[in-house]
Design an enzyme around this catalytic site. Structure first.
Site, PDB file in Angstrom:
ATOM      1  N   THR A   1      37.974  47.120  47.223  1.00 35.52           N
ATOM      2  CA  THR A   1      37.781  47.478  45.528  1.00 35.52           C
ATOM      3  C   THR A   1      38.591  46.066  44.344  1.00 35.52           C
ATOM      4  O   THR A   1      39.852  46.105  45.266  1.00 35.52           O
ATOM      5  CB  THR A   1      37.684  48.385  44.696  1.00 35.52           C
ATOM      6  OG1 THR A   1      39.305  48.414  44.819  1.00 35.52           O
ATOM      7  CG2 THR A   1      37.085  49.691  45.568  1.00 35.52           C
ATOM      8  N   GLY A   2      38.759  45.273  43.449  1.00 33.97           N
ATOM      9  CA  GLY A   2      39.850  44.789  43.518  1.00 33.97           C
ATOM     10  C   GLY A   2      39.183  43.140  44.022  1.00 33.97           C
ATOM     11  O   GLY A   2      40.328  42.701  43.742  1.00 33.97           O
TER      12      GLY A   2
ATOM     13  N   TYR B   1      50.979  51.285  33.023  1.00 35.91           N
ATOM     14  CA  TYR B   1      51.065  51.035  34.137  1.00 35.91           C
ATOM     15  C   TYR B   1      51.451  52.225  35.362  1.00 35.91           C
ATOM     16  O   TYR B   1      51.352  52.306  36.418  1.00 35.91           O
ATOM     17  CB  TYR B   1      50.961  49.749  34.631  1.00 35.91           C
ATOM     18  CG  TYR B   1      50.906  49.354  35.500  1.00 35.91           C
ATOM     19  CD1 TYR B   1      49.614  48.586  36.571  1.00 35.91           C
ATOM     20  CD2 TYR B   1      52.265  48.971  36.829  1.00 35.91           C
ATOM     21  CE1 TYR B   1      49.138  48.415  38.103  1.00 35.91           C
ATOM     22  CE2 TYR B   1      51.459  47.642  38.128  1.00 35.91           C
ATOM     23  CZ  TYR B   1      50.616  47.449  38.767  1.00 35.91           C
ATOM     24  OH  TYR B   1      50.637  47.330  40.380  1.00 35.91           O
TER      25      TYR B   1
ATOM     26  N   ILE C   1      45.994  39.662  46.733  1.00 29.77           N
ATOM     27  CA  ILE C   1      45.942  40.501  47.660  1.00 29.77           C
ATOM     28  C   ILE C   1      43.759  40.959  48.205  1.00 29.77           C
ATOM     29  O   ILE C   1      43.847  41.636  49.469  1.00 29.77           O
ATOM     30  CB  ILE C   1      46.135  42.253  47.610  1.00 29.77           C
ATOM     31  CG1 ILE C   1      47.809  41.699  47.185  1.00 29.77           C
ATOM     32  CG2 ILE C   1      46.599  42.921  48.565  1.00 29.77           C
ATOM     33  CD1 ILE C   1      48.973  42.959  47.106  1.00 29.77           C
ATOM     34  N   GLY C   2      43.645  41.569  47.579  1.00 27.02           N
ATOM     35  CA  GLY C   2      41.776  41.975  47.897  1.00 27.02           C
ATOM     36  C   GLY C   2      41.748  40.753  48.838  1.00 27.02           C
ATOM     37  O   GLY C   2      41.017  41.126  49.945  1.00 27.02           O
TER      38      GLY C   2
ATOM     39  N   SER D   1      52.234  50.296  43.771  1.00 26.10           N
ATOM     40  CA  SER D   1      53.387  49.144  43.788  1.00 26.10           C
ATOM     41  C   SER D   1      54.636  49.539  43.536  1.00 26.10           C
ATOM     42  O   SER D   1      55.735  48.799  42.252  1.00 26.10           O
ATOM     43  CB  SER D   1      53.047  48.145  41.874  1.00 26.10           C
ATOM     44  OG  SER D   1      51.489  48.114  42.094  1.00 26.10           O
TER      45      SER D   1
ATOM     46  N   SER E   1      39.241  39.547  42.943  1.00 23.93           N
ATOM     47  CA  SER E   1      38.427  38.800  41.503  1.00 23.93           C
ATOM     48  C   SER E   1      38.580  37.421  41.988  1.00 23.93           C
ATOM     49  O   SER E   1      38.616  36.963  40.658  1.00 23.93           O
ATOM     50  CB  SER E   1      39.139  39.662  40.704  1.00 23.93           C
ATOM     51  OG  SER E   1      37.866  40.896  40.442  1.00 23.93           O
TER      52      SER E   1
END
Length: 251
Positions: free
Chosen positions: A12-13, A161, A20-21, A148, A15
């Protein structure tokens, strides 16, 4: 070289090309995994270009634009993946929502927006992945959650976050115990400060002295850790939060 041949990986993610994705997709494809990636608000030309590049590794690749803030997104996503490629054996929860806040700006909407993507989507997608994996009678499943380092130091100005991403560590530990009998390992990776395009020269200058290895983290660093954790070599590792930060110094 191709130790993931026949495995389907959902990431996922993914974009943009410097994230990193994207690095994880490239790394897993390079060792034989079929890739299904999600994105949101990305340039459609880039998505097509990236998908074509992944296919050059000789693997299958498909994508899906999805707003993971939608409560039904995890279930719809698993339907699409299964329909297009098959039941995935690897899930990488990389998508994240982040905006600056701090106590002066923190409100219910900010919290809810972070919760929807960082916690709810990750939790529901992991559970649905496991349910379908169980029915498929596959072996050696893998769930990797990106964090993170919220447990290693404060993140001033990013309360929502930090709180929602920090919850992923507790979820990882408890889920790992539930899914171990299914042959699914569950781990989290904290790559530390990583230059995915958000850093300007001022930030790089400030961070560089805090890396004793002499450079700032890059997306490939995280991708290599993920590639190890999804391999058979890592079958005895579960319920762990790997802080792969290049020795990053917070003090």
């Amino acid at each position: 070289m191709y130790y993931l041949n026949g495995s389907i990986a959902l990431i996922t993610g993914v974009s943009h090309e410097n994230g990193i994705g994207a690095a994880i997709c490239n790394k897993l494809a390079s060792v034989g995994a079929d890739i299904f990636f999600t994105h949101w608000g990305s340039n459609t030309d880039w998505v097509k270009y990236f998908e074509d590049n992944i296919r050059e590794y000789g693997v299958r690749c498909a994508n899906y634009e999805v707003d993971l803030a939608d409560p039904n997104a995890p279930f719809n996503l698993m339907d699409v993946v299964t329909s297009e490629l098959g039941t995935p054996a690897i899930l990488i929860n990389n998508a994240a929502h982040s905006t600056r806040d701090g106590y002066l700006n923190l409100d219910a909407k900010t919290l809810d927006n972070h919760y929807a993507v960082n916690m709810r989507a990750t939790f529901l997608l992991s559970a649905e992945f496991a349910r379908r994996f169980r029915k498929s009678q596959k072996k050696n499943g893998r769930i990797i959650n990106l964090t993170s380092g919220q447990g290693l130091g404060p993140m001033p100005g990013e309360l929502a976050y930090a709180a929602t991403k920090g919850a992923i560590s507790a979820f990882t530990l408890s889920l790992s115990a539930e899914l171990a009998p299914l042959g699914i390992t569950v781990n989290a990776v904290n790559p530390g400060p990583t230059d995915t395009g958000w850093m300007n020269e001022e930030i790089r200058k400030e961070l560089l002295p805090k890396f004793p290895l002499g450079r700032i983290g890059i997306p490939d660093d995280a991708a290599r850790v993920v590639a190890f954790l999804v391999s058979e070599e890592a079958e005895w590792i579960t319920g762990q939060i790997l802080n792969s930060e290049g020795g990053f110094l917070r003090s």
